[in-house]
Design an enzyme around this catalytic site. Structure first.
Site, PDB file in Angstrom:
ATOM      1  N   ASN A 209     -46.957  -5.959  54.236  1.00  0.00           N
ATOM      2  CA  ASN A 209     -45.862  -6.723  54.834  1.00  0.00           C
ATOM      3  C   ASN A 209     -46.436  -7.724  55.832  1.00  0.00           C
ATOM      4  O   ASN A 209     -47.652  -7.825  55.992  1.00  0.00           O
ATOM      5  CB  ASN A 209     -44.849  -5.785  55.502  1.00  0.00           C
ATOM      6  CG  ASN A 209     -45.496  -4.880  56.530  1.00  0.00           C
ATOM      7  OD1 ASN A 209     -46.003  -5.325  57.550  1.00  0.00           O
ATOM      8  ND2 ASN A 209     -45.502  -3.569  56.247  1.00  0.00           N
ATOM      9  N   ASP A 278     -42.694   1.489  52.926  1.00  0.00           N
ATOM     10  CA  ASP A 278     -41.739   2.506  52.476  1.00  0.00           C
ATOM     11  C   ASP A 278     -42.089   3.039  51.087  1.00  0.00           C
ATOM     12  O   ASP A 278     -41.678   4.145  50.721  1.00  0.00           O
ATOM     13  CB  ASP A 278     -40.324   1.921  52.445  1.00  0.00           C
ATOM     14  CG  ASP A 278     -39.814   1.570  53.835  1.00  0.00           C
ATOM     15  OD1 ASP A 278     -40.108   2.328  54.781  1.00  0.00           O
ATOM     16  OD2 ASP A 278     -39.137   0.539  53.976  1.00  0.00           O
ATOM     17  N   LYS A 288     -59.853  -3.255  38.133  1.00  0.00           N
ATOM     18  CA  LYS A 288     -58.958  -4.384  38.345  1.00  0.00           C
ATOM     19  C   LYS A 288     -58.041  -4.581  37.135  1.00  0.00           C
ATOM     20  O   LYS A 288     -58.490  -4.610  35.990  1.00  0.00           O
ATOM     21  CB  LYS A 288     -59.774  -5.656  38.584  1.00  0.00           C
ATOM     22  CG  LYS A 288     -58.919  -6.897  38.766  1.00  0.00           C
ATOM     23  CD  LYS A 288     -59.761  -8.160  38.894  1.00  0.00           C
ATOM     24  CE  LYS A 288     -58.880  -9.389  38.934  1.00  0.00           C
ATOM     25  NZ  LYS A 288     -59.665 -10.638  38.995  1.00  0.00           N
ATOM     26  N   PHE A 322     -39.279   1.701  66.445  1.00  0.00           N
ATOM     27  CA  PHE A 322     -38.893   0.296  66.341  1.00  0.00           C
ATOM     28  C   PHE A 322     -38.020   0.100  65.111  1.00  0.00           C
ATOM     29  O   PHE A 322     -38.180   0.807  64.112  1.00  0.00           O
ATOM     30  CB  PHE A 322     -40.131  -0.603  66.234  1.00  0.00           C
ATOM     31  CG  PHE A 322     -40.715  -1.012  67.556  1.00  0.00           C
ATOM     32  CD1 PHE A 322     -40.608  -2.309  68.017  1.00  0.00           C
ATOM     33  CD2 PHE A 322     -41.371  -0.080  68.348  1.00  0.00           C
ATOM     34  CE1 PHE A 322     -41.149  -2.685  69.239  1.00  0.00           C
ATOM     35  CE2 PHE A 322     -41.923  -0.440  69.570  1.00  0.00           C
ATOM     36  CZ  PHE A 322     -41.807  -1.762  70.019  1.00  0.00           C
ATOM     37  N   LYS A 336     -30.610   4.837  63.111  1.00  0.00           N
ATOM     38  CA  LYS A 336     -32.001   5.294  63.086  1.00  0.00           C
ATOM     39  C   LYS A 336     -32.294   6.233  64.248  1.00  0.00           C
ATOM     40  O   LYS A 336     -33.003   7.234  64.098  1.00  0.00           O
ATOM     41  CB  LYS A 336     -32.925   4.073  63.147  1.00  0.00           C
ATOM     42  CG  LYS A 336     -34.376   4.340  62.810  1.00  0.00           C
ATOM     43  CD  LYS A 336     -35.141   3.020  62.683  1.00  0.00           C
ATOM     44  CE  LYS A 336     -36.551   3.237  62.147  1.00  0.00           C
ATOM     45  NZ  LYS A 336     -37.266   1.948  61.974  1.00  0.00           N
ATOM     46  N   LYS A 340     -33.274   9.996  62.893  1.00  0.00           N
ATOM     47  CA  LYS A 340     -34.690  10.333  62.969  1.00  0.00           C
ATOM     48  C   LYS A 340     -35.045  11.103  64.238  1.00  0.00           C
ATOM     49  O   LYS A 340     -36.217  11.349  64.520  1.00  0.00           O
ATOM     50  CB  LYS A 340     -35.526   9.067  62.842  1.00  0.00           C
ATOM     51  CG  LYS A 340     -35.233   8.354  61.507  1.00  0.00           C
ATOM     52  CD  LYS A 340     -36.247   7.332  61.132  1.00  0.00           C
ATOM     53  CE  LYS A 340     -35.910   6.735  59.761  1.00  0.00           C
ATOM     54  NZ  LYS A 340     -36.908   5.765  59.301  1.00  0.00           N
TER      55      LYS A 340
END
Length: 401
Positions: A209, A278, A288, A322, A336, A340
């Site tokens: 990301n 995730d 490859k 976060f 959240k 959590k």
């Protein structure tokens, strides 16, 4: 505010030396004890007597001029200082420090120093932008040296641009802020995760990301500055490790999970700022993957939710997560927080300009148990990190939650 703080000012040669005289005056007026070392070039612009009058201390410039025969001057000065400031810092002295060169009183003292070193550059705009100077500055960043960025404006050479030594008032304010920070995390162990993870597809490709790690590194730096034993568990990023922080490098979500669990049992505070993948490929190819006609399908599986795992196993730890969102930020952050079992969630809208991945600034809202909510406006990430940790720890000490 700076009563009895010992500050060593290293002055190198440039027209901005006159500002260094004013800086000594400002620091002394604030209560600091200031000692000055000058390079030979600096003495071409200002005489040592000016610094002696402002500091009321001897001024040093000759490595072999031992004013006290019972000590070695440059070692004694290095040991004496609570903080060392190089201002103005020329391209020359920056290059010497970056490459470990000690050929005068300033550079030998800097090489012997264990106190924090702040460097305030001052030079022509094109010199500041030269690749060699940039490399040296990057090296010093990686060595844990902090920079006071030069301001933009009219330069003595006639150019207009970045390269002016920051004003003495601003530097004094930074020093005052540094010494007045409360040690809210003294004696605590803080674990911070930062950056992205990489989930391998084959030996040359991976899923990841846009996280730069800047917010997490700022949180680690703030925790260390507040007195914590700080462990930074970082995905692959190109950021210098903050001074006083132990870095553990990881790549995948699974590696990050295991590294966090290894530090979790005796942690007091855990800050989960990493952008953990995730999903990961079910099968990572050992060779490859070659291009073929048509499309390709990669089967993905969920990674372990690290924050949820820590929330489930939480005992004495203060758990801070976060939430990087693009819409309904408050709704997702509150969900959240509860789902959590976190103590706090720091949420931001990453689609907002100057507040998303890789930016140097951020705007966030802090959510806590009992409906607690506090917004923080747009500001540099290092300042935001200090304010966030201060708000959290002060609230914890009041037992508000």
């Amino acid at each position: 505010m700076l009563a009895n703080r010992k500050i060593l000012l290293c002055v190198s040669g440039g027209i901005a030396v006159y500002k260094a005289v004013a800086l000594v005056s400002k620091l002394s007026q604030a209560g600091a004890v200031v000692k000055v070392i000058m390079t030979e070039s600096a003495r071409q612009f200002v005489q040592p007597l000016s610094f002696q009058v402002m500091s009321r201390n001897d001024v040093y410039f000759d490595t072999f001029d031992e004013k006290d025969s019972s000590v070695i001057a440059h070692i004694d000065l290095a040991d004496w200082a609570d903080l060392i400031i190089v201002a103005p810092a020329t391209a020359n002295v920056i290059g010497k420090l970056a490459n470990g060169i000690g050929d005068d009183m300033v550079t030998t003292t800097l090489l012997a120093a264990t106190a924090p070193i702040w460097v305030a550059p001052a030079m022509n705009v094109h010199m500041y932008d030269h690749p060699a100077v940039k490399r040296n500055i990057q090296q010093l960043h990686e060595d844990g040296i902090q920079f006071i960025e030069p301001s933009e404006g009219f330069l003595a050479c006639g150019y207009v641009g970045k390269g002016r030594l920051e004003e003495p008032e601003k530097i004094t304010a930074l020093v005052t802020d540094y010494f007045s920070r409360p040690q809210l995390l003294a004696g605590k162990k803080v674990v911070v995760t930062a950056g992205p993870t990489r989930e391998r597809i084959d030996p040359v490709r991976f899923l990841t990301n846009f996280s730069s790690g800047k917010m997490g590194y700022a949180m680690a730096q703030a925790a260390a500055q507040m007195g914590a034993e700080t462990i930074l568990i970082s995905g692959p990023v190109s950021l210098p490790v903050p001074r006083g922080v132990k870095r553990i490098g990881v790549e995948s979500a699974e590696e990050m999970l295991q590294a966090v669990k290894a530090e979790y049992a005796d942690a007091d505070v855990v800050i989960k700022s990493a952008a953990v993948a995730d999903y990961r490929p079910v099968h990572a190819e050992t060779q490859k993957m070659k291009k073929k006609e048509g499309g390709a399908v990669i089967e993905l599986e969920r990674t372990v939710d690290i924050l949820q795992t820590l929330g489930r196993e939480k005992q004495q730890q203060l758990l801070i997560g976060f939430a990087a969102e693009t819409n309904d930020v408050a709704h997702y952050a509150k969900d959240k927080l509860e789902r959590k079992n976190a103590d706090y969630i720091i949420a931001n809208d990453v689609s907002e300009a100057q507040a998303g991945f890789d930016s140097d600034t951020n705007r966030v809202t802090l959510f806590g148990a009992g409906g607690f909510e506090q917004a923080f406006g747009m500001m540099p990430k290092d300042e935001l990190a200090r304010r966030l940790l201060a708000a959290i720890m002060e609230r914890e000490m009041r037992h508000d939650r």
